[in-house]
Design a protein around this motif. Structure first.
Motif, PDB file in Angstrom:
ATOM      1  N   ARG A 192     -34.149 -41.495 -85.554  1.00  0.00           N
ATOM      2  CA  ARG A 192     -33.750 -41.824 -86.915  1.00  0.00           C
ATOM      3  C   ARG A 192     -33.008 -43.161 -86.950  1.00  0.00           C
TER       4      ARG A 192
ATOM      5  N   ASP B  53     -40.115 -41.637 -80.160  1.00  0.00           N
ATOM      6  CA  ASP B  53     -41.158 -41.146 -81.066  1.00  0.00           C
ATOM      7  C   ASP B  53     -42.009 -40.067 -80.405  1.00  0.00           C
TER       8      ASP B  53
ATOM      9  N   ARG C 185     -37.072 -31.678 -81.112  1.00  0.00           N
ATOM     10  CA  ARG C 185     -36.419 -31.060 -82.268  1.00  0.00           C
ATOM     11  C   ARG C 185     -36.678 -29.559 -82.328  1.00  0.00           C
TER      12      ARG C 185
ATOM     13  N   HIS D 148     -33.556 -35.087 -84.232  1.00  0.00           N
ATOM     14  CA  HIS D 148     -34.505 -36.199 -84.161  1.00  0.00           C
ATOM     15  C   HIS D 148     -33.885 -37.317 -83.321  1.00  0.00           C
TER      16      HIS D 148
ATOM     17  N   CYS E 230     -28.852 -36.516 -87.184  1.00  0.00           N
ATOM     18  CA  CYS E 230     -30.116 -36.298 -86.463  1.00  0.00           C
ATOM     19  C   CYS E 230     -30.721 -34.945 -86.783  1.00  0.00           C
TER      20      CYS E 230
ATOM     21  N   THR F 139     -39.660 -36.705 -79.819  1.00  0.00           N
ATOM     22  CA  THR F 139     -39.012 -36.043 -80.963  1.00  0.00           C
ATOM     23  C   THR F 139     -39.712 -34.775 -81.437  1.00  0.00           C
TER      24      THR F 139
END
Length: 203
Positions: free
Chosen positions: A165, A148, A155, A162, A108, A151
């Motif tokens: 992924r 989505d 991050r 992430h 990730c 993230t």
């Protein structure tokens, strides 16, 4: 961000990965390693006590010098252990030189994860195996929307992690054939807890 990344974040990573709910995953994945082992993203060394006597030597790769310093202070183990400060995108080992590659909650955060997986395949012997447990993209549409959405912010505060992924397709896309895979949610917020656990071999 300097103090946060260099001092606070490594300690937060170590603390979060000490979650006891992760222990059974570590026992299964690390316990299956054998021969000459490369661990990608050794972090603070929490996996090291779980290696079995079937492991001949361990190369512990970690790009963060602060986490690597923590790993060096971990209790000694029986197998020869070599710490490597390097990125997974450029693994400083010879082609076909290891029997097992281990990655636990690491894919990730690697900036170029596809490149790193290609490198893992390169250093594995033809009959070697990749052992993994990772969190990643959920099959549930609503959870994927949150992954989505979160993230880009997540991050920035979590060392590049992430949430979204697609772990299985990433591994297969790098030239591995999946031998075994189990997926599902662990306890906790669903965007952070959809797990992929299994093994793969170079095709």
């Amino acid at each position: 961000m300097g103090i946060y990344r260099e001092v606070i974040l490594p300690r937060l990573c170590d603390l979060s990965m000490r979650n006891e709910r992760l222990r059974p995953c570590r026992e299964r994945v690390i316990g299956a390693a054998e021969g000459r082992v490369l661990e990608i993203g050794v972090g603070s060394g929490l996996n090291l006590p779980f290696y079995s006597p079937r492991v001949r030597e361990i190369f512990a790769l970690e790009p963060d010098p602060n986490l690597l310093a923590m790993a060096r202070r971990a209790p000694p183990i029986d197998a020869p252990l070599y710490f490597i400060e390097a990125s997974a995108e450029q693994i400083p080992l010879d082609d076909s030189s290891v029997d097992t590659v281990v990655t636990t909650w690491t894919l990730c955060t690697i900036p170029e994860a596809a490149e790193a997986l290609t490198e893992m395949r390169r250093v594995l012997r033809p009959q070697g195996k990749l052992l993994f447990v990772e969190h990643g993209l959920s099959p549930d549409r609503g959870v994927r929307w949150w992954q989505d959405t979160l993230t880009p912010i997540w991050r920035r505060i979590s060392g590049g992690c992430h949430l979204n992924r697609p772990i299985q397709s990433m591994i297969e896309g790098a030239g591995f054939g999946i031998e075994r895979i189990e997926t599902g949610y662990m306890r906790g917020p669903k965007p952070m807890t959809f797990m992929y656990e299994g093994s793969a071999r170079p095709r």
